[in-house]
Design a protein around this motif. Structure first.
Motif, PDB file in Angstrom:
ATOM      1  N   ILE A 179      10.100   5.219  -8.285  1.00 21.24           N
ATOM      2  CA  ILE A 179      10.057   5.997  -9.462  1.00 21.24           C
ATOM      3  C   ILE A 179       9.328   5.141 -10.751  1.00 21.24           C
ATOM      4  O   ILE A 179       9.691   3.980 -10.805  1.00 21.24           O
ATOM      5  N   GLY A 180       8.647   5.949 -11.436  1.00 21.58           N
ATOM      6  CA  GLY A 180       8.023   5.139 -12.622  1.00 21.58           C
ATOM      7  C   GLY A 180       7.318   6.082 -13.589  1.00 21.58           C
ATOM      8  O   GLY A 180       7.570   7.156 -13.735  1.00 21.58           O
ATOM      9  N   TYR A 181       6.360   5.314 -14.394  1.00 20.94           N
ATOM     10  CA  TYR A 181       5.764   6.007 -15.598  1.00 20.94           C
ATOM     11  C   TYR A 181       4.314   5.738 -15.689  1.00 20.94           C
ATOM     12  O   TYR A 181       3.737   4.688 -15.131  1.00 20.94           O
ATOM     13  N   GLN A 235       6.877   7.380  -5.623  1.00 18.69           N
ATOM     14  CA  GLN A 235       6.055   6.514  -4.682  1.00 18.69           C
ATOM     15  C   GLN A 235       6.812   6.216  -3.519  1.00 18.69           C
ATOM     16  O   GLN A 235       8.084   6.073  -3.436  1.00 18.69           O
ATOM     17  N   ILE A 236       5.905   6.261  -2.434  1.00 17.62           N
ATOM     18  CA  ILE A 236       6.578   5.836  -1.085  1.00 17.62           C
ATOM     19  C   ILE A 236       5.714   4.622  -0.764  1.00 17.62           C
ATOM     20  O   ILE A 236       4.456   4.837  -0.316  1.00 17.62           O
ATOM     21  N   PRO A 237       5.924   3.251  -1.071  1.00 15.55           N
ATOM     22  CA  PRO A 237       5.361   2.131  -0.727  1.00 15.55           C
ATOM     23  C   PRO A 237       5.524   1.697   0.326  1.00 15.55           C
ATOM     24  O   PRO A 237       6.724   1.792   1.244  1.00 15.55           O
ATOM     25  N   LEU A 238       4.511   0.923   1.046  1.00 16.07           N
ATOM     26  CA  LEU A 238       4.746   0.082   2.366  1.00 16.07           C
ATOM     27  C   LEU A 238       4.406  -1.400   2.091  1.00 16.07           C
ATOM     28  O   LEU A 238       3.564  -1.645   1.522  1.00 16.07           O
ATOM     29  N   TYR A 239       5.236  -2.426   2.549  1.00 14.61           N
ATOM     30  CA  TYR A 239       5.080  -3.731   2.359  1.00 14.61           C
ATOM     31  C   TYR A 239       5.384  -4.432   3.793  1.00 14.61           C
ATOM     32  O   TYR A 239       6.072  -3.877   4.477  1.00 14.61           O
ATOM     33  N   ALA A 246       0.686  -1.240  -0.192  1.00 17.73           N
ATOM     34  CA  ALA A 246      -0.078   0.087  -0.057  1.00 17.73           C
ATOM     35  C   ALA A 246       0.764   1.198   0.010  1.00 17.73           C
ATOM     36  O   ALA A 246       1.947   1.140   0.378  1.00 17.73           O
ATOM     37  N   GLY A 247       0.401   2.288  -0.566  1.00 16.55           N
ATOM     38  CA  GLY A 247       1.227   3.523  -0.211  1.00 16.55           C
ATOM     39  C   GLY A 247       0.731   4.587  -1.219  1.00 16.55           C
ATOM     40  O   GLY A 247      -0.399   4.691  -1.874  1.00 16.55           O
ATOM     41  N   LEU A 248       1.636   5.686  -1.032  1.00 14.80           N
ATOM     42  CA  LEU A 248       1.274   6.945  -1.730  1.00 14.80           C
ATOM     43  C   LEU A 248       2.093   7.375  -2.940  1.00 14.80           C
ATOM     44  O   LEU A 248       3.174   7.006  -2.833  1.00 14.80           O
ATOM     45  N   THR A 249       1.186   7.725  -4.029  1.00 13.36           N
ATOM     46  CA  THR A 249       2.054   8.078  -5.473  1.00 13.36           C
ATOM     47  C   THR A 249       1.574   9.513  -5.605  1.00 13.36           C
ATOM     48  O   THR A 249       0.560   9.779  -5.695  1.00 13.36           O
ATOM     49  N   TYR A 250       2.917  10.083  -6.128  1.00 14.56           N
ATOM     50  CA  TYR A 250       2.652  11.664  -6.640  1.00 14.56           C
ATOM     51  C   TYR A 250       3.074  11.439  -7.994  1.00 14.56           C
ATOM     52  O   TYR A 250       4.186  10.788  -8.259  1.00 14.56           O
ATOM     53  N   SER A 251       2.360  12.027  -8.775  1.00 16.66           N
ATOM     54  CA  SER A 251       2.618  11.917 -10.376  1.00 16.66           C
ATOM     55  C   SER A 251       2.461  13.512 -10.981  1.00 16.66           C
ATOM     56  O   SER A 251       1.650  13.977 -10.568  1.00 16.66           O
ATOM     57  N   TYR A 252       3.423  13.729 -11.793  1.00 15.53           N
ATOM     58  CA  TYR A 252       3.341  15.060 -12.600  1.00 15.53           C
ATOM     59  C   TYR A 252       3.460  14.688 -13.929  1.00 15.53           C
ATOM     60  O   TYR A 252       4.522  14.262 -14.381  1.00 15.53           O
ATOM     61  N   LYS A 253       2.598  14.927 -14.599  1.00 13.60           N
ATOM     62  CA  LYS A 253       2.469  14.528 -16.060  1.00 13.60           C
ATOM     63  C   LYS A 253       2.601  12.975 -16.275  1.00 13.60           C
ATOM     64  O   LYS A 253       1.820  12.328 -15.784  1.00 13.60           O
ATOM     65  N   LYS A 254       3.845  12.519 -16.983  1.00 11.88           N
ATOM     66  CA  LYS A 254       3.796  11.084 -17.087  1.00 11.88           C
ATOM     67  C   LYS A 254       4.940  10.297 -16.192  1.00 11.88           C
ATOM     68  O   LYS A 254       5.040   9.457 -16.115  1.00 11.88           O
TER      69      LYS A 254
END
Length: 112
Positions: free
Chosen positions: A107-109, A85-89, A73-81
């Motif tokens: 980091i991702g797309y 992310q800050i995930p918790l496992y 579970a976690g928080l994801t911030y995206s700007y454009k593409k």
């Protein structure tokens, strides 16, 4: 006058792929069910993270597979593409350690 659209949305699949580091290993996740808030080209999402975790088990006896399915579970911030992310496992208890939550960074797309 430019009007910025603010929108809260619930989604089952997000179209975002994230790779990162957590608990001395790596992860690859695909944003799953989430609730998000968008404003302009920025977006915050809080949700479930169906993932593959990559971690070498260095036990001297029996070992886990180096690739395991995992739900985080976690928080994801995206700007454009681009997405951050800050995930918790959760790591379940073993005979030598207590169960605990591990925090990671990724980091991702974003395809959508």
């Amino acid at each position: 006058e430019v009007k910025e659209e603010k929108k809260v949305k619930v989604a089952f699949f997000d179209g975002t792929v994230i790779a990162g580091y957590v608990d001395q290993g790596a992860f690859l996740n695909f944003m799953g069910p989430n609730i998000s808030f968008s404003k302009g080209k920025s977006r915050f999402a809080l949700g479930m993270l169906p993932s593959l975790r990559f971690k070498e088990d260095k036990s001297s006896t029996t070992r886990n597979s180096p690739v395991t399915p995992n739900l985080g579970a976690g928080l994801t911030y995206s700007y454009k593409k681009i997405a951050f992310q800050i995930p918790l496992y959760y790591n379940a208890k073993t005979t030598t350690s207590n169960g605990k939550w591990a925090v990671g960074l990724g980091i991702g797309y974003r395809f959508k």
